[in-house]
Design an enzyme around this catalytic site. Structure first.
Site, PDB file in Angstrom:
ATOM      1  N   ARG A  53      -7.084 -19.929   8.214  1.00 44.39           N
ATOM      2  CA  ARG A  53      -8.120 -19.472   7.290  1.00 44.39           C
ATOM      3  C   ARG A  53      -8.352 -20.590   6.288  1.00 44.39           C
ATOM      4  NH1 ARG A  53      -5.327 -20.482   3.447  1.00 44.39           N
ATOM      5  NH2 ARG A  53      -6.948 -19.549   2.176  1.00 44.39           N
ATOM      6  N   GLY A  54      -9.362 -20.386   5.412  1.00 39.19           N
ATOM      7  CA  GLY A  54      -9.755 -21.467   4.498  1.00 39.19           C
ATOM      8  C   GLY A  54     -10.835 -22.291   5.174  1.00 39.19           C
ATOM      9  N   ALA A  55     -11.901 -22.572   4.414  1.00 34.77           N
ATOM     10  CA  ALA A  55     -13.115 -23.128   5.029  1.00 34.77           C
ATOM     11  C   ALA A  55     -12.894 -24.417   5.843  1.00 34.77           C
ATOM     12  CB  ALA A  55     -14.181 -23.316   3.954  1.00 34.77           C
ATOM     13  N   ARG A  94     -16.230 -15.795  12.152  1.00 33.09           N
ATOM     14  CA  ARG A  94     -16.271 -15.306  10.755  1.00 33.09           C
ATOM     15  C   ARG A  94     -17.597 -15.761  10.142  1.00 33.09           C
ATOM     16  NH1 ARG A  94     -11.103 -16.214   6.995  1.00 33.09           N
ATOM     17  NH2 ARG A  94     -12.098 -14.571   5.776  1.00 33.09           N
ATOM     18  N   GLN A 207      -3.409 -14.386  -0.508  1.00 31.65           N
ATOM     19  CA  GLN A 207      -3.329 -15.814  -0.177  1.00 31.65           C
ATOM     20  C   GLN A 207      -2.767 -16.631  -1.340  1.00 31.65           C
ATOM     21  OE1 GLN A 207      -5.933 -13.838   0.452  1.00 31.65           O
ATOM     22  NE2 GLN A 207      -7.173 -14.542   2.172  1.00 31.65           N
ATOM     23  N   ASP A 248     -16.172 -21.379   0.216  1.00 31.06           N
ATOM     24  CA  ASP A 248     -16.441 -21.243   1.655  1.00 31.06           C
ATOM     25  C   ASP A 248     -17.854 -21.657   2.021  1.00 31.06           C
ATOM     26  OD1 ASP A 248     -14.159 -19.279   1.014  1.00 31.06           O
ATOM     27  OD2 ASP A 248     -14.096 -19.611   3.180  1.00 31.06           O
ATOM     28  N   LYS A 259     -13.553 -16.609  -2.325  1.00 33.26           N
ATOM     29  CA  LYS A 259     -12.783 -15.370  -2.183  1.00 33.26           C
ATOM     30  C   LYS A 259     -13.149 -14.357  -3.266  1.00 33.26           C
ATOM     31  CE  LYS A 259     -10.572 -14.521   0.454  1.00 33.26           C
ATOM     32  NZ  LYS A 259     -11.010 -13.697   1.601  1.00 33.26           N
TER      33      LYS A 259
HETATM   34  O1  MRU Z   1     -10.439 -15.417   3.615  1.00 34.59           O
HETATM   35  P1  MRU Z   1      -9.898 -16.806   3.465  1.00 34.59           P
HETATM   36  O2  MRU Z   1      -8.432 -16.860   3.200  1.00 34.59           O
HETATM   37  O3  MRU Z   1     -10.320 -17.698   4.626  1.00 34.59           O
HETATM   38  O4  MRU Z   1     -10.631 -17.352   2.169  1.00 34.59           O
HETATM   39  C1  MRU Z   1     -10.362 -18.646   1.752  1.00 34.59           C
HETATM   40  C2  MRU Z   1     -10.961 -18.970   0.451  1.00 34.59           C
HETATM   41  O5  MRU Z   1     -11.642 -18.195  -0.147  1.00 34.59           O
HETATM   42  C3  MRU Z   1     -10.742 -20.352  -0.058  1.00 34.59           C
HETATM   43  O6  MRU Z   1     -10.775 -20.366  -1.450  1.00 34.59           O
HETATM   44  C4  MRU Z   1     -11.879 -21.235   0.462  1.00 34.59           C
HETATM   45  O7  MRU Z   1     -11.924 -21.216   1.857  1.00 34.59           O
HETATM   46  C5  MRU Z   1     -11.729 -22.613   0.027  1.00 34.59           C
HETATM   47  S1  MRU Z   1     -10.519 -23.427   1.034  1.00 34.59           S
HETATM   48  C6  MRU Z   1     -10.425 -24.958   0.548  1.00 34.59           C
END
Ligand code: MRU
Length: 373
Positions: A53-55, A94, A207, A248, A259
């Protein structure tokens, strides 16, 4: 812990070039488990179920997914229709992180016109590896640029502790290496600045409490986990010097999807005159969207992620039910912080204001009025 995590990326191509290795982030910090992704279906499942997860990491995983599609293509030739279909399936895993679409399309565009099947596979592999390396490098540069902001606060405070609040996990686990929001923090720590991080737990999947706290602890950075609702109180009492979050998807006008709960932190920061920075690589800008609130798709996830909370009980990870079983539950996973609440962006090319003009000053090649992501 089965392995020392410090030097590991959250994704890599195995030596046999047939398997993508990932860290299963659902089980951190209590178990360090590496999983194999061998097919496009594995990749989609890992993204949907948030093993990864995470962009930026979702983007890198998607890129490797297109490589696996090429590698596992049935028959001796690889048809364009097949590649497009598999890429489309990956892109819909996603909805919010634009890196997913960007990375999958980038690999696809390199291979679509290539005739020789061996070459298609080789080029897809190279491009996926390149994306992972570039994201790592981008995050390192974000760290260098963001460091200047922390240095300035440290100077103004005459070396006293710089308190930074962050939300969710925008660390190396989310980004291949360094992280986005965490890169300036690690850089400041490395240069000897006294830095302390307020870590929002980030319900429902925690997270922050699970991943950011673990990352910072492994690196030796002072941190304190707080409830998602504590930030406003800390800000009112002078206990937060700056906020840094990831994103994201960010529109070319500066609206930031991140998030769920990020928006409320930005409002509280504005009310208390605290700088609110968003750290992102260029792959997270959506150059086609103007209005974040109306146009960025917001993921709604399984309500069970809210109903059940997961933690360690007698050395076993368990889930327990929190609300009455019959209560209706809604799980909005992201929100949009309007550009007016953002002090600035920390990108691999430097720092800019959250305005179309200033974003495009750093990215002049995006000056055309409307572009695709
Ligand atoms: O649902 P997630 O855990 O994929 O959400 C991640 C986030 O919101 C992070 O803050 C975002 O992807 C930035 S990652 C560098």
């Amino acid at each position: 812990m089965k392995e020392n995590s410090k030097k590991t990326r959250p994704i890599w191509l195995d030596e046999d070039l047939k398997v993508i290795k990932i860290i299963d982030q659902r089980r951190l910090p209590h178990e360090f488990v590496i999983e194999d992704l061998k097919t496009v279906d594995d990749v989609i499942m890992a993204i949907k179920e948030m093993y990864v997860r995470g962009a930026p990491l979702i983007g890198a995983t998607a890129a490797y997914g297109v490589y696996l599609a090429a590698l596992n293509s049935p028959g001796t030739t690889i048809s364009k229709d097949y590649l497009k279909k598999e890429c489309g399936r990956i892109k819909s895993a996603r909805p919010t992180a634009v890196n997913l679409i960007w990375a999958a399309d980038r690999v696809l565009s390199k291979i679509l016109e290539v005739k020789n099947a061996r070459k298609v596979i080789d080029i897809a592999k190279e491009e996926a590896e390149k994306i992972a390396d570039e994201e790592s490098d981008n995050c390192r540069k974000i760290g260098e640029h963001g460091l200047k902001l922390i240095e300035e606060i440290s100077r103004n405070k005459k070396g006293k502790t710089v308190n930074i609040l962050t939300h969710c996990n925008a660390g190396w686990l989310a980004c291949v290496e360094y992280g986005t929001a965490t890169a300036p923090i690690y850089a400041a720590f490395d240069t000897g600045i006294d830095v302390h991080v307020w870590v929002d737990e980030t319900r429902p999947l925690n997270q922050g409490a699970r991943l950011t706290a673990w990352e910072l602890g492994e690196y030796g950075v002072k941190h304190t986990v707080i409830t998602d609702n504590a930030g406003g109180h800390l800000m009112q009492h002078g206990m937060v010097d700056m906020v840094i979050v990831g994103t994201d998807r960010t529109t070319y006008t500066g609206d930031v999807a991140n998030k769920i709960g990020t928006y409320l932190k930005a409002l509280a920061a504005k009310d208390n005159n605290i700088p609110f920075y968003v750290a992102l690589p260029s792959s997270t800008f959506d150059w086609s969207l103007q209005n974040g609130i109306n146009e960025i798709p917001i993921e709604k996830r399984d309500p069970d992620e809210i109903r059940y909370i997961q933690g360690l009980d007698n050395n076993t990870i368990r889930s327990v039910l929190v609300p009455p079983p019959k209560s209706h539950v809604a799980n909005y996973a992201f929100d949009v912080t309007p550009a007016r609440l953002v002090t600035g962006f920390i990108t691999e090319r430097g720092i800019c204001k959250a305005t179309e003009n200033d974003i495009k000053r750093l990215f002049p090649e995006k000056r055309q009025a409307k572009m695709t992501a």
